[in-house]
Scaffold this motif. Sequence first.
Motif, PDB file in Angstrom:
ATOM      1  N   LEU A 192      35.673  43.780  35.496  1.00  0.00           N
ATOM      2  CA  LEU A 192      34.979  42.486  35.554  1.00  0.00           C
ATOM      3  C   LEU A 192      35.826  41.377  34.937  1.00  0.00           C
ATOM      4  O   LEU A 192      35.941  40.276  35.498  1.00  0.00           O
ATOM      5  N   LEU A 193      36.424  41.648  33.780  1.00  0.00           N
ATOM      6  CA  LEU A 193      37.272  40.635  33.149  1.00  0.00           C
ATOM      7  C   LEU A 193      38.482  40.299  34.017  1.00  0.00           C
ATOM      8  O   LEU A 193      38.884  39.127  34.120  1.00  0.00           O
ATOM      9  N   GLN A 194      39.054  41.306  34.659  1.00  0.00           N
ATOM     10  CA  GLN A 194      40.194  41.054  35.546  1.00  0.00           C
ATOM     11  C   GLN A 194      39.783  40.205  36.737  1.00  0.00           C
ATOM     12  O   GLN A 194      40.503  39.264  37.131  1.00  0.00           O
ATOM     13  N   ASN A 195      38.593  40.481  37.299  1.00  0.00           N
ATOM     14  CA  ASN A 195      38.118  39.679  38.433  1.00  0.00           C
ATOM     15  C   ASN A 195      37.823  38.243  38.012  1.00  0.00           C
ATOM     16  O   ASN A 195      38.100  37.290  38.772  1.00  0.00           O
ATOM     17  N   ILE A 196      37.265  38.073  36.810  1.00  0.00           N
ATOM     18  CA  ILE A 196      36.983  36.715  36.328  1.00  0.00           C
ATOM     19  C   ILE A 196      38.275  35.943  36.099  1.00  0.00           C
ATOM     20  O   ILE A 196      38.395  34.755  36.450  1.00  0.00           O
ATOM     21  N   GLU A 197      39.258  36.610  35.505  1.00  0.00           N
ATOM     22  CA  GLU A 197      40.539  35.937  35.270  1.00  0.00           C
ATOM     23  C   GLU A 197      41.213  35.552  36.580  1.00  0.00           C
ATOM     24  O   GLU A 197      41.737  34.422  36.709  1.00  0.00           O
ATOM     25  N   ASN A 198      41.175  36.424  37.563  1.00  0.00           N
ATOM     26  CA  ASN A 198      41.760  36.091  38.872  1.00  0.00           C
ATOM     27  C   ASN A 198      40.998  34.952  39.553  1.00  0.00           C
ATOM     28  O   ASN A 198      41.604  34.066  40.181  1.00  0.00           O
TER      29      ASN A 198
END
Length: 270
Positions: free
Chosen positions: A109-115
Motif C-alpha cells: 500500500l505504501l509503495q502504491n501511494i508513493e507511486n
Amino acid sequence: MKKLFAFLAVIGMLSAGANAVYAQEEENVAGEATEQVAEQTAPSEEPAAVVEEEMAEAPKGIHKQIKAKFIEGGAMFMSFVLLALIFGLAICIERIIYLNLASTNTKKLLQNIENALNDGGVEAAKEVCRNTRGPVASIFYQGLDRFDEGIEVVEKSVISYGSVQMGLLEKGLTWISLFISLAPMLGFMGTVIGMIDAFDSIQAMGTISATAVAGGIKVALITTVSGLIVAIILQVFYNYIVSKIDGIVNTMEDASISLLDILVKYNMKK
C-alpha cells in the motif's frame, strides 16, 4: 403331668419343624447344585443378553453423551451456560472475520501511494486509499485529505483517526469478557443449587442417603464443569482476538510513520 405332656408336645413340634427345615435346605442345596452344573454345561445366554442390553442403552457418540450430561445437569442452568457459549462464539467469529478483512499489506500500500504521488499527486494517492480496504487505508486517506493544511495537521489527523479505528477494532471485546466471566458463575450457581437440593433431600428423609447426596453433587459438578469449559473456549478466542488487534495496531503505527516520511519527501520535491 399336664406340664410334662405340654413340654413333650412342644419338643415334638420343634423336632418336626427342624426336620422339615433340614429337609428343605437339603432340597435347595441339591437344586442349586443341579442348576450350577446346568449353567456350567449349557452356554450362558442371559448374561450376554444383559450386557448387550446395557450396551444398547448406553449413549453412543460424543454428541449423545454431551446431550445426556446436559439433561443430567439440569435444563435451567445448563441452558444459560449454553447461551453464554453461543453468544460468545458468535461475537468471536464476527470479530475474527472483521480483523482478517482489516489486515492489509502495508508495504504494498505504501509503495502504491508513493507511486501515485509521484505520478498523479495527492488525488491519485487518495484514490488508491479509497480502493483499498482496511483501517490503515482509511487512516492514510484522512491524512492525505488534509495534506494542504501542512504536515503537522496530517500527523494530528492520522493520530486522531487511528484512535477511532482502534476503537472499532476493539468493539465487542467487553461482551466476550462478560461471557467468559458469566459462564463459570452460572456453573457455580448450579453447584450451589445442587448442593441445596441434596441437603433438602437429606432433611426430608431424616437420614443421610448416599443416593440423594450423590445425585445433588453430580448435578453440581456437571454445571461447574460446563461453565469452566465454556470459559476456557471463549478465553482462547479472546486471547487470539487481542493478539490480532495488537498486531494490526502496531502495523498501523509503523505505516503511519512511513506515510509521514513519504509526504515529507513529496512536499520537498514540490
